[in-house]
Design an enzyme around this catalytic site. Structure first.
Site, mmCIF file in Angstrom:
data_model
loop_
_atom_site.group_PDB
_atom_site.id
_atom_site.type_symbol
_atom_site.label_atom_id
_atom_site.label_comp_id
_atom_site.label_asym_id
_atom_site.label_seq_id
_atom_site.Cartn_x
_atom_site.Cartn_y
_atom_site.Cartn_z
ATOM 1 N N ARG A 262 0.797 -1.230 0.000
ATOM 2 C CA ARG A 262 0.000 0.000 0.000
ATOM 3 C C ARG A 262 0.834 1.287 0.000
ATOM 4 O O ARG A 262 0.423 2.275 -0.611
ATOM 5 C CB ARG A 262 -0.998 0.000 1.162
ATOM 6 C CG ARG A 262 -2.170 -0.880 0.820
ATOM 7 C CD ARG A 262 -3.203 -0.993 1.896
ATOM 8 N NE ARG A 262 -4.315 -1.771 1.371
ATOM 9 C CZ ARG A 262 -5.132 -2.493 2.103
ATOM 10 N NH1 ARG A 262 -4.987 -2.538 3.410
ATOM 11 N NH2 ARG A 262 -6.110 -3.163 1.533
ATOM 12 N N GLN B 73 -8.301 25.820 -7.128
ATOM 13 C CA GLN B 73 -8.784 27.072 -6.539
ATOM 14 C C GLN B 73 -7.755 28.186 -6.705
ATOM 15 O O GLN B 73 -8.088 29.326 -7.045
ATOM 16 C CB GLN B 73 -9.109 26.831 -5.053
ATOM 17 C CG GLN B 73 -9.838 27.973 -4.390
ATOM 18 C CD GLN B 73 -11.230 28.176 -5.002
ATOM 19 O OE1 GLN B 73 -11.788 27.278 -5.627
ATOM 20 N NE2 GLN B 73 -11.759 29.379 -4.845
ATOM 21 N N ILE B 74 -6.493 27.861 -6.489
ATOM 22 C CA ILE B 74 -5.442 28.876 -6.582
ATOM 23 C C ILE B 74 -5.276 29.361 -8.024
ATOM 24 O O ILE B 74 -4.955 30.526 -8.268
ATOM 25 C CB ILE B 74 -4.120 28.325 -5.983
ATOM 26 C CG1 ILE B 74 -4.288 28.196 -4.464
ATOM 27 C CG2 ILE B 74 -2.929 29.211 -6.331
ATOM 28 C CD1 ILE B 74 -3.154 27.470 -3.762
ATOM 29 N N GLY C 295 -7.689 29.664 -10.063
ATOM 30 C CA GLY C 295 -8.929 30.335 -10.469
ATOM 31 C C GLY C 295 -9.508 29.706 -11.721
ATOM 32 O O GLY C 295 -9.471 28.481 -11.884
ATOM 33 N N GLU D 146 -6.862 -0.307 -4.648
ATOM 34 C CA GLU D 146 -6.006 -0.922 -3.609
ATOM 35 C C GLU D 146 -6.600 -0.734 -2.218
ATOM 36 O O GLU D 146 -5.878 -0.551 -1.248
ATOM 37 C CB GLU D 146 -4.586 -0.345 -3.670
ATOM 38 C CG GLU D 146 -3.770 -0.803 -4.863
ATOM 39 C CD GLU D 146 -3.087 -2.159 -4.636
ATOM 40 O OE1 GLU D 146 -3.144 -2.973 -5.571
ATOM 41 O OE2 GLU D 146 -2.551 -2.392 -3.557
HETATM 42 C C1 LIG Z 1 -9.279 2.788 -12.379
HETATM 43 C C2 LIG Z 1 -9.351 1.547 -11.577
HETATM 44 C C3 LIG Z 1 -8.373 0.587 -11.705
HETATM 45 C C4 LIG Z 1 -8.457 -0.601 -10.973
HETATM 46 N N1 LIG Z 1 -7.530 -1.587 -11.179
HETATM 47 C C5 LIG Z 1 -7.762 -2.812 -10.652
HETATM 48 C C6 LIG Z 1 -6.959 -3.918 -11.033
HETATM 49 O O1 LIG Z 1 -6.009 -3.786 -11.810
HETATM 50 N N2 LIG Z 1 -7.269 -5.140 -10.530
HETATM 51 C C7 LIG Z 1 -8.303 -5.339 -9.662
HETATM 52 O O2 LIG Z 1 -8.519 -6.463 -9.247
HETATM 53 N N3 LIG Z 1 -9.065 -4.303 -9.256
HETATM 54 C C8 LIG Z 1 -8.840 -3.046 -9.738
HETATM 55 N N4 LIG Z 1 -9.646 -1.990 -9.390
HETATM 56 C C9 LIG Z 1 -10.763 -2.232 -8.462
HETATM 57 C C10 LIG Z 1 -10.650 -1.510 -7.141
HETATM 58 O O3 LIG Z 1 -9.708 -2.106 -6.322
HETATM 59 C C11 LIG Z 1 -12.076 -1.470 -6.527
HETATM 60 O O4 LIG Z 1 -12.817 -0.531 -7.270
HETATM 61 C C12 LIG Z 1 -12.069 -1.123 -5.069
HETATM 62 O O5 LIG Z 1 -11.542 -2.189 -4.322
HETATM 63 C C13 LIG Z 1 -13.453 -0.789 -4.535
HETATM 64 O O6 LIG Z 1 -14.396 -1.773 -4.887
HETATM 65 P P1 LIG Z 1 -15.791 -1.319 -5.538
HETATM 66 O O7 LIG Z 1 -15.492 -0.404 -6.643
HETATM 67 O O8 LIG Z 1 -16.576 -2.530 -5.830
HETATM 68 O O9 LIG Z 1 -16.522 -0.463 -4.410
HETATM 69 P P2 LIG Z 1 -17.402 -1.033 -3.203
HETATM 70 O O10 LIG Z 1 -16.650 -2.066 -2.470
HETATM 71 O O11 LIG Z 1 -18.764 -1.352 -3.699
HETATM 72 O O12 LIG Z 1 -17.483 0.263 -2.283
HETATM 73 C C14 LIG Z 1 -18.385 1.338 -2.543
HETATM 74 C C15 LIG Z 1 -18.280 2.325 -1.382
HETATM 75 O O13 LIG Z 1 -18.704 1.666 -0.151
HETATM 76 C C16 LIG Z 1 -17.652 1.771 0.814
HETATM 77 N N5 LIG Z 1 -17.627 0.557 1.649
HETATM 78 C C17 LIG Z 1 -17.651 -0.743 1.244
HETATM 79 N N6 LIG Z 1 -17.568 -1.558 2.297
HETATM 80 C C18 LIG Z 1 -17.487 -0.761 3.392
HETATM 81 C C19 LIG Z 1 -17.372 -1.006 4.792
HETATM 82 N N7 LIG Z 1 -17.302 -2.254 5.287
HETATM 83 N N8 LIG Z 1 -17.291 0.052 5.622
HETATM 84 C C20 LIG Z 1 -17.343 1.333 5.141
HETATM 85 N N9 LIG Z 1 -17.439 1.617 3.828
HETATM 86 C C21 LIG Z 1 -17.520 0.585 2.977
HETATM 87 C C22 LIG Z 1 -16.389 1.917 0.006
HETATM 88 O O14 LIG Z 1 -15.351 2.506 0.772
HETATM 89 C C23 LIG Z 1 -16.851 2.809 -1.124
HETATM 90 O O15 LIG Z 1 -16.857 4.146 -0.707
HETATM 91 C C24 LIG Z 1 -9.539 -0.785 -10.067
HETATM 92 C C25 LIG Z 1 -10.502 0.207 -9.919
HETATM 93 C C26 LIG Z 1 -10.443 1.347 -10.674
HETATM 94 C C27 LIG Z 1 -11.533 2.379 -10.528
#
Ligand SMILES: Cc1cc2nc3c(=O)[nH]c(=O)nc-3n(C[C@H](O)[C@H](O)[C@H](O)COP(=O)(O)OP(=O)(O)OC[C@H]3O[C@@H](n4cnc5c(N)ncnc54)[C@H](O)[C@@H]3O)c2cc1C
Length: 408
Positions: free
Chosen positions: A267, A361-362, A364, A388
């Site tokens: 991380r 913001q800076i 503008g 991640e």
């Molecule tokens: C551009 C991009 C590249 C990526 N690349 C990869 C990749 O190469 N390989 C791969 O495997 N994945 C990849 N990902 C996936 C990424 O890791 C997931 O999008 C991420 O883990 C979140 O999962 P989700 O989108 O399903 O959101 P969700 O898990 O559905 O979460 C939605 C919201 O709910 C919140 N939430 C969920 N559970 C809880 C909880 N228990 N408590 C509080 N809040 C919670 C989350 O924080 C978030 O705000 C990528 C994503 C993006 C957007």
């Protein structure tokens, strides 16, 4: 263990400056174009391959830097250049690390070179874990891998989503369920070799930021791979599953496992990417604030602007220190007793979002246009609090680690 110092050594400074030169001369000038095109910047990846930045050797050298700072310094510089292009350059590393962490020597030697290709014919790789119904909640994964003993083949079915380089990769690393009763302990990783029938790209996503990085679904439809494509091999998997079943039978809910430790160690690298984007936006804002005049003086002469810049820089430096601490802990095998890796990713990613917004913001009106890079940097920064592990998940991990309680 090296004596405590806050300074990079000469070799590290040399690598940093070399990467900074590449980021400034090759990545940054190409950033706006590839952001608009929303395509993988193959020519830039090729340039990176030619000079040796896009290669396993380069990552291995940074990874094994005894201070732990090789990777964070490299990430900060490349992402300072541009986040989308830099992710296209380092995205293959995610899949390569998956193989390095779990693969046998033979698997490492066979597949990692095919992930990178060579400077005349560059390739990329993808790491596919997330699914439409399994994002933060990895244990909900549905992609299934079933062993066909007669043929010594694994058969994979399912849909992966959000895969960086998904569908355009030469080699895909796919995490799948091998024992549904064991939750995330019943998962295993597989190599999908180039051109394997049944493995195809689904939807390619049109994104808010890091648009030069390709993100897509990967569909697995009766994908058959040889037994040798199971990372780590069948014997090791069977032993691991037997141990997990034994623990499950005893009722012990031990969530502190090797995967958690790996996340803590990886991380900070994402934190370093966020520091790179934040620093880039801060530098543009500082330059602008000292040259833009209103009311007969540079806007930085107003405390309201100057204090914002002071806060921005303070937070960026604090983020970098958290990233460096966690990276140093990882290389020295220190236990992450306060989830310091998650802390660094949480703080750095939130800082990048905040700092890039302040930079707009800076600047503008100019900050709100694509004539200046801070608009792009702000869109890019939003990814760091999502992939991640989202910020909420980082907080969960930190809180659970601190309290030892099953906080939900
Ligand atoms: C551009 C991009 C590249 C990526 N690349 C990869 C990749 O190469 N390989 C791969 O495997 N994945 C990849 N990902 C996936 C990424 O890791 C997931 O999008 C991420 O883990 C979140 O999962 P989700 O989108 O399903 O959101 P969700 O898990 O559905 O979460 C939605 C919201 O709910 C919140 N939430 C969920 N559970 C809880 C909880 N228990 N408590 C509080 N809040 C919670 C989350 O924080 C978030 O705000 C990528 C994503 C993006 C957007």
């Amino acid at each position: 263990m090296a004596e405590f110092t806050m300074e990079l050594n000469d070799e590290q400074k040399e690598v940093r400056d070399w990467l900074h030169g590449f980021a400034a001369d090759v990545i940054r000038p190409a950033a706006a174009e590839w952001d608009e095109r929303e395509e993988t910047p193959w020519p830039v990846i090729q340039e990176a391959a030619k000079v040796g930045i896009y290669s396993l050797d380069f990552y291995a050298q940074q990874y094994f830097d005894a201070s732990g700072l090789g990777i964070p310094v490299a990430m900060e510089e490349l992402f300072w250049g541009d986040a989308g292009i830099a992710l296209s350059i380092v995205g293959t590393g995610l899949a390569a690390v998956g193989v390095l962490a779990n693969g046998t020597e033979e698997q490492i030697g066979t597949w990692i070179p095919q992930m990178y290709g060579d400077a005349n014919d560059v390739k990329v790789a993808a790491f596919c874990s997330s699914e439409p119904d399994a994002g933060s909640d990895v244990s909900s994964m549905r992609t299934r891998a079933v062993y066909d003993e007669a043929k010594d083949e694994w058969v994979l079915n399912g849909t992966k989503t959000w895969a960086t380089n998904g569908g355009i990769a030469n080699v895909h690393v796919v995490v799948a369920v091998v024992d549904p009763d064991l939750g995330s302990k019943g998962h295993a990783s597989f190599i999908i070799p180039p051109g394997t029938p049944g493995c195809s790209q689904g939807q390619k996503f049109k994104k808010h930021g890091i648009r030069a990085s390709h993100t897509a679904e990967v569909i697995l439809d009766d994908v058959r791979v040889p037994g040798s494509c199971l990372l780590g091999g069948k014997e090791k998997l069977d032993e691991r599953l037997a141990r997990a079943r034994e623990k499950a039978r005893k009722g012990g809910e031990r969530v502190k496992n090797a995967a958690m430790a790996t996340f803590e160690a990886s991380r900070p690298a994402v934190g370093a990417m966020a520091v790179g984007t934040a620093r880039a936006a801060y530098e543009v804002a500082l330059e602008y604030a000292t040259t833009r005049e209103q009311f007969g003086r540079p806007i930085i002469a107003n405390q309201g602007v100057a204090f914002q810049l002071a806060d921005m820089r303070t937070q960026i430096d604090a983020a970098r220190l958290l990233v460096w601490r966690a990276s140093w802990m990882a290389i020295n095998g220190k236990p992450f007793t306060a989830a310091e890796g998650s802390m660094s990713k949480l703080f750095a990613s939130e800082t990048a979002k905040k700092v890039t917004a302040q930079a707009i913001q800076i600047l503008g009106g100019n900050g709100y246009t694509r004539e200046y890079p801070v608009e792009r940097m702000h869109r890019d920064a939003a990814i760091y609090t999502i992939f991640e592990g989202t910020s909420e998940i980082q907080r969960l991990v930190i809180a659970r680690t601190l309290s030892g309680m099953p906080i939900r």
